[in-house]
Write a protein that holds these residues in place. Structure first.
Motif, PDB file in Angstrom:
ATOM      1  N   PHE A  13       0.857  -1.182   0.000  1.00 14.11           N
ATOM      2  CA  PHE A  13       0.000   0.000   0.000  1.00 14.11           C
ATOM      3  C   PHE A  13       0.894   1.234   0.000  1.00 14.11           C
ATOM      4  CE2 PHE A  13      -2.396   3.143   2.594  1.00 14.11           C
ATOM      5  CZ  PHE A  13      -3.681   3.053   2.071  1.00 14.11           C
TER       6      PHE A  13
ATOM      7  N   LEU B  12       1.169   4.938   0.114  1.00 15.66           N
ATOM      8  CA  LEU B  12       0.575   6.261   0.339  1.00 15.66           C
ATOM      9  C   LEU B  12       1.670   7.264   0.747  1.00 15.66           C
ATOM     10  CD1 LEU B  12      -1.983   8.027   0.667  1.00 15.66           C
ATOM     11  CD2 LEU B  12      -2.193   7.166   2.993  1.00 15.66           C
ATOM     12  N   THR B  13       2.478   6.896   1.754  1.00 14.95           N
ATOM     13  CA  THR B  13       3.483   7.819   2.308  1.00 14.95           C
ATOM     14  C   THR B  13       4.559   8.173   1.277  1.00 14.95           C
ATOM     15  OG1 THR B  13       3.112   6.826   4.461  1.00 14.95           O
ATOM     16  CG2 THR B  13       5.129   8.099   4.211  1.00 14.95           C
TER      17      THR B  13
ATOM     18  N   GLY C 207       3.413  12.584   4.997  1.00 10.39           N
ATOM     19  CA  GLY C 207       3.218  11.563   6.021  1.00 10.39           C
ATOM     20  C   GLY C 207       1.832  11.697   6.615  1.00 10.39           C
ATOM     21  N   SER C 208       1.742  12.354   7.772  1.00  6.01           N
ATOM     22  CA  SER C 208       0.437  12.509   8.431  1.00  6.01           C
ATOM     23  C   SER C 208      -0.560  13.262   7.545  1.00  6.01           C
ATOM     24  CB  SER C 208       0.610  13.268   9.751  1.00  6.01           C
ATOM     25  OG  SER C 208       1.508  12.577  10.593  1.00  6.01           O
TER      26      SER C 208
ATOM     27  N   TRP D  25       8.738   4.156   2.974  1.00  4.93           N
ATOM     28  CA  TRP D  25       8.280   3.406   4.141  1.00  4.93           C
ATOM     29  C   TRP D  25       7.203   2.392   3.789  1.00  4.93           C
ATOM     30  CZ3 TRP D  25      10.747   2.679   8.358  1.00  4.93           C
ATOM     31  CH2 TRP D  25      11.618   3.660   8.861  1.00  4.93           C
TER      32      TRP D  25
ATOM     33  N   THR E 120       5.648  -1.001   3.591  1.00  2.58           N
ATOM     34  CA  THR E 120       5.732  -2.377   4.098  1.00  2.58           C
ATOM     35  C   THR E 120       5.416  -3.347   2.960  1.00  2.58           C
ATOM     36  OG1 THR E 120       5.067  -1.631   6.272  1.00  2.58           O
ATOM     37  CG2 THR E 120       4.777  -3.978   5.814  1.00  2.58           C
TER      38      THR E 120
ATOM     39  N   ILE F 247       3.374   4.698  15.282  1.00  3.45           N
ATOM     40  CA  ILE F 247       3.717   5.620  14.182  1.00  3.45           C
ATOM     41  C   ILE F 247       2.936   5.314  12.902  1.00  3.45           C
ATOM     42  CG2 ILE F 247       5.597   6.397  12.659  1.00  3.45           C
ATOM     43  CD1 ILE F 247       7.538   5.862  15.010  1.00  3.45           C
TER      44      ILE F 247
ATOM     45  N   GLU G  86       0.258   3.886  10.006  1.00  6.71           N
ATOM     46  CA  GLU G  86      -1.207   3.955   9.829  1.00  6.71           C
ATOM     47  C   GLU G  86      -1.818   5.106  10.625  1.00  6.71           C
ATOM     48  OE1 GLU G  86      -2.143   0.016  10.992  1.00  6.71           O
ATOM     49  OE2 GLU G  86      -1.165  -0.852   9.242  1.00  6.71           O
TER      50      GLU G  86
ATOM     51  N   THR H 160      -0.083   8.251  13.280  1.00  5.81           N
ATOM     52  CA  THR H 160       0.599   8.256  14.579  1.00  5.81           C
ATOM     53  C   THR H 160      -0.425   8.353  15.720  1.00  5.81           C
ATOM     54  OG1 THR H 160       0.728  10.654  14.588  1.00  5.81           O
ATOM     55  CG2 THR H 160       2.580   9.483  13.553  1.00  5.81           C
TER      56      THR H 160
ATOM     57  N   GLN I 182      -0.624  10.738  17.740  1.00  5.13           N
ATOM     58  CA  GLN I 182      -1.161  12.106  17.718  1.00  5.13           C
ATOM     59  C   GLN I 182      -2.326  12.198  16.717  1.00  5.13           C
ATOM     60  OE1 GLN I 182       2.246  11.505  17.660  1.00  5.13           O
ATOM     61  NE2 GLN I 182       2.431  12.080  19.797  1.00  5.13           N
TER      62      GLN I 182
ATOM     63  N   LEU J 107      -6.258  13.163  17.294  1.00  8.30           N
ATOM     64  CA  LEU J 107      -6.972  14.199  16.532  1.00  8.30           C
ATOM     65  C   LEU J 107      -8.288  13.641  15.986  1.00  8.30           C
ATOM     66  CD1 LEU J 107      -4.158  15.845  14.335  1.00  8.30           C
ATOM     67  CD2 LEU J 107      -5.286  16.810  16.343  1.00  8.30           C
TER      68      LEU J 107
HETATM   69  C1  LIG Z   1       7.644   0.495  10.070  1.00  9.89           C
HETATM   70  C2  LIG Z   1       6.805   1.401   9.226  1.00  9.89           C
HETATM   71  C3  LIG Z   1       6.005   0.860   8.232  1.00  9.89           C
HETATM   72  C4  LIG Z   1       5.244   1.689   7.408  1.00  9.89           C
HETATM   73  N1  LIG Z   1       4.473   1.143   6.395  1.00  9.89           N
HETATM   74  C5  LIG Z   1       3.816   1.967   5.537  1.00  9.89           C
HETATM   75  C6  LIG Z   1       3.089   1.435   4.418  1.00  9.89           C
HETATM   76  O1  LIG Z   1       3.010   0.208   4.221  1.00  9.89           O
HETATM   77  N2  LIG Z   1       2.504   2.305   3.554  1.00  9.89           N
HETATM   78  C7  LIG Z   1       2.541   3.651   3.731  1.00  9.89           C
HETATM   79  O2  LIG Z   1       1.984   4.368   2.914  1.00  9.89           O
HETATM   80  N3  LIG Z   1       3.204   4.183   4.791  1.00  9.89           N
HETATM   81  C8  LIG Z   1       3.832   3.378   5.691  1.00  9.89           C
HETATM   82  N4  LIG Z   1       4.524   3.906   6.757  1.00  9.89           N
HETATM   83  C9  LIG Z   1       4.563   5.353   6.915  1.00  9.89           C
HETATM   84  C10 LIG Z   1       3.728   5.845   8.095  1.00  9.89           C
HETATM   85  O3  LIG Z   1       2.364   5.685   7.835  1.00  9.89           O
HETATM   86  C11 LIG Z   1       4.149   7.290   8.392  1.00  9.89           C
HETATM   87  O4  LIG Z   1       5.472   7.219   8.932  1.00  9.89           O
HETATM   88  C12 LIG Z   1       3.220   7.974   9.360  1.00  9.89           C
HETATM   89  O5  LIG Z   1       1.951   8.206   8.772  1.00  9.89           O
HETATM   90  C13 LIG Z   1       3.783   9.307   9.855  1.00  9.89           C
HETATM   91  O6  LIG Z   1       4.241  10.085   8.808  1.00  9.89           O
HETATM   92  P1  LIG Z   1       5.715  10.698   8.857  1.00  9.89           P
HETATM   93  O7  LIG Z   1       6.656   9.612   9.204  1.00  9.89           O
HETATM   94  O8  LIG Z   1       5.952  11.447   7.613  1.00  9.89           O
HETATM   95  O9  LIG Z   1       5.682  11.689  10.096  1.00  9.89           O
HETATM   96  P2  LIG Z   1       5.142  13.201  10.087  1.00  9.89           P
HETATM   97  O10 LIG Z   1       3.789  13.271   9.503  1.00  9.89           O
HETATM   98  O11 LIG Z   1       6.193  14.092   9.537  1.00  9.89           O
HETATM   99  O12 LIG Z   1       4.999  13.453  11.655  1.00  9.89           O
HETATM  100  C14 LIG Z   1       6.120  13.773  12.480  1.00  9.89           C
HETATM  101  C15 LIG Z   1       5.578  14.037  13.887  1.00  9.89           C
HETATM  102  O13 LIG Z   1       4.648  15.164  13.853  1.00  9.89           O
HETATM  103  C16 LIG Z   1       3.396  14.759  14.408  1.00  9.89           C
HETATM  104  N5  LIG Z   1       2.318  15.447  13.713  1.00  9.89           N
HETATM  105  C17 LIG Z   1       2.119  15.545  12.363  1.00  9.89           C
HETATM  106  N6  LIG Z   1       1.003  16.236  12.109  1.00  9.89           N
HETATM  107  C18 LIG Z   1       0.480  16.587  13.318  1.00  9.89           C
HETATM  108  C19 LIG Z   1      -0.677  17.308  13.735  1.00  9.89           C
HETATM  109  N7  LIG Z   1      -1.552  17.795  12.843  1.00  9.89           N
HETATM  110  N8  LIG Z   1      -0.893  17.478  15.064  1.00  9.89           N
HETATM  111  C20 LIG Z   1      -0.013  16.964  15.965  1.00  9.89           C
HETATM  112  N9  LIG Z   1       1.098  16.284  15.646  1.00  9.89           N
HETATM  113  C21 LIG Z   1       1.329  16.091  14.336  1.00  9.89           C
HETATM  114  C22 LIG Z   1       3.347  13.256  14.222  1.00  9.89           C
HETATM  115  O14 LIG Z   1       2.445  12.636  15.131  1.00  9.89           O
HETATM  116  C23 LIG Z   1       4.783  12.863  14.485  1.00  9.89           C
HETATM  117  O15 LIG Z   1       4.996  12.792  15.855  1.00  9.89           O
HETATM  118  C24 LIG Z   1       5.268   3.093   7.612  1.00  9.89           C
HETATM  119  C25 LIG Z   1       6.059   3.626   8.639  1.00  9.89           C
HETATM  120  C26 LIG Z   1       6.809   2.797   9.444  1.00  9.89           C
HETATM  121  C27 LIG Z   1       7.651   3.404  10.534  1.00  9.89           C
END
Ligand SMILES: Cc1cc2nc3c(=O)[nH]c(=O)nc-3n(C[C@H](O)[C@H](O)[C@H](O)COP(=O)(O)OP(=O)(O)OC[C@H]3O[C@@H](n4cnc5c(N)ncnc54)[C@H](O)[C@@H]3O)c2cc1C
Length: 384
Positions: free
Chosen positions: A123, A125-126, A131-132, A156, A158, A361, A363, A365, A367, A371
């Motif tokens: 899947f 998406l990221t 990310g978020s 990232w 999986t 983290i 699917e 985080t 946080q 929300l």
């Molecule tokens: C082991 C692993 C497997 C993964 N597998 C997949 C996968 O199969 N497919 C896929 O698409 N993705 C996957 N991911 C990605 C994962 O979904 C993202 O890492 C996650 O959604 C967070 O995005 P980011 O890492 O860019 O963090 P960011 O979005 O940059 O966030 C950084 C920090 O800021 C906080 N934050 C962000 N926005 C807000 C807000 N509005 N309010 C408060 N705090 C906030 C977050 O909670 C976090 O603490 C995987 C990640 C990991 C670690």
């Protein structure tokens, strides 16, 4: 909601427990050490139907109810959270969106092969800058002769290095914002589609993670999943499915920490008696037990809503948020109970700790879950 499992649900749990304890536990540490993707375990799971728990038999699946699915995932996660993560992405983030949004031809083409484990799904998406804020997808898909040209990078992902089918989210009309995202079913081997492995992760070391690269990758019109512009809606529905499965896995992880802690506390002698005789150790165990059971109830309540096809997003976010944080706390306490022995992989609890962190983290985080729960409670729609 019933607090008693049905006979069928008990049978699923027994089958999954026997398999996980007999086949996965013996190899989990070595696979973690070597960052090795457990192909042979997946093949055995496929032969038992475990790779297609939720889709109905007409598409090659087991057609389990959501509680049975959670029990099976819990048992797999108790043995190895990397394996349950692989399963979660393969079923909840790949098969379920195809089941819900696919054309009949797409379902017939992909679901039985996915359920039989002939192909693995992922899947995408990221992205490096996304990310978020999943609505900000930068990967583009441009319509032209013969279909859509995809350009961009997903990170990232999986199963990304082992998958033969990727759900890829791309911007098809930037001006429309989140309504301009579309999902594409991209097969492995399609020209312009490649991947780079992502290694040396803190935990989940035997789950496969990769970056997906799309360089003028041509995808045919019949490989659009759902309608053009439906991508964000599909992503949110798929993430609900996956958060449910992850929450169930976290219950298994918390239970594994608890079981390991009880066994260690009963045998480790200090001051002339088992450390389990000390009240401060009993407190750690009691906290783990209460939180594990509370997480399980949250999962089963969400599962009951899913079984009845009732709205469950808020309950799933609550289960995912609580269960993932509870699994992390449980693993932390388990290491404490094991003392120095908990700090190396002679015992599995340090792996539980490293693995549990990921669930807070991916699917969405913790946080983001808060929300979603807060907005749902207040009746706030973030997209108006
Ligand atoms: C082991 C692993 C497997 C993964 N597998 C997949 C996968 O199969 N497919 C896929 O698409 N993705 C996957 N991911 C990605 C994962 O979904 C993202 O890492 C996650 O959604 C967070 O995005 P980011 O890492 O860019 O963090 P960011 O979005 O940059 O966030 C950084 C920090 O800021 C906080 N934050 C962000 N926005 C807000 C807000 N509005 N309010 C408060 N705090 C906030 C977050 O909670 C976090 O603490 C995987 C990640 C990991 C670690």
């Amino acid at each position: 909601m019933s607090y008693i499992l049905s006979e069928e649900q008990e049978q699923v749990r027994k089958l999954a427990r026997e398999f996980a304890q007999g086949e996965i536990v013996p190899v989990a540490r070595e696979n973690d050490r070597r960052e090795r993707f457990p192909e042979e375990i997946l093949a055995k799971m496929a032969s038992l139907g475990f790779l297609g728990t939720l889709p109905p038999p007409q598409y090659g699946g087991m057609g389990l109810d959501y509680i049975s699915h959670a029990l099976l995932v819990e048992e797999v996660a108790k043995a190895c959270f990397s394996t349950s993560t692989t399963l979660s992405v393969h079923i909840s983030l790949t098969q379920m969106p195809i089941l819900q949004w696919g054309t009949e031809a797409q379902k017939q083409k992909y679901l039985p092969r996915l359920a039989r484990g002939e192909i693995i799904g992922c899947f995408g998406l990221t992205e490096p800058n996304v990310g978020s804020d999943a609505a900000a997808v930068e990967t583009t898909a441009t319509r032209g002769d013969g279909g859509w040209r995809l350009n961009g990078t997903k990170t990232w992902i999986t199963n990304g290095g082992v998958a033969q089918l990727a759900l890829v989210f791309a911007q098809t009309e930037k001006a429309l914002g989140y309504r301009g995202i579309t999902v594409f079913l991209v097969e492995g081997g399609t020209p312009g589609f490649s991947n780079t492995p992502l290694t040396h992760k803190l935990g989940l070391r035997s789950s496969n993670t990769a970056e997906l690269i799309f360089d003028d990758c041509l995808v045919s019109e019949e490989n659009v999943l759902g309608k053009v512009g439906d991508g964000f809606k599909i992503a949110m529905a798929a993430l609900d499915e996956a958060r449910y499965t992850t929450a169930a896995g976290c219950v298994g992880l918390a239970q594994a920490s608890l079981d390991a802690s009880i066994s260690y506390a009963q045998t480790r002698m200090q001051f002339g008696k088992p450390i389990g005789g000390f009240q401060l150790i009993q407190e750690l165990i009691a906290d783990m037990m209460v939180e594990t059971e509370a997480a399980r109830f949250l999962v089963h309540r969400a599962g009951e809503l899913k079984n009845r096809k009732l709205p469950a997003s808020r309950e799933i976010s609550m289960a995912k948020y609580y269960a993932s944080e509870a699994a992390l706390r449980a693993a932390d306490r388990a290491i404490q109970i094991h003392g120095g022995s908990g700090y190396c992989d002679e015992y599995p609890v340090e792996r539980y700790f490293r693995d549990a962190k990921a669930a807070t983290i991916y699917e969405g985080t913790s946080q983001v879950q808060k929300l979603l729960i807060g907005r749902a409670a207040l009746g706030i729609n973030a997209f108006v």
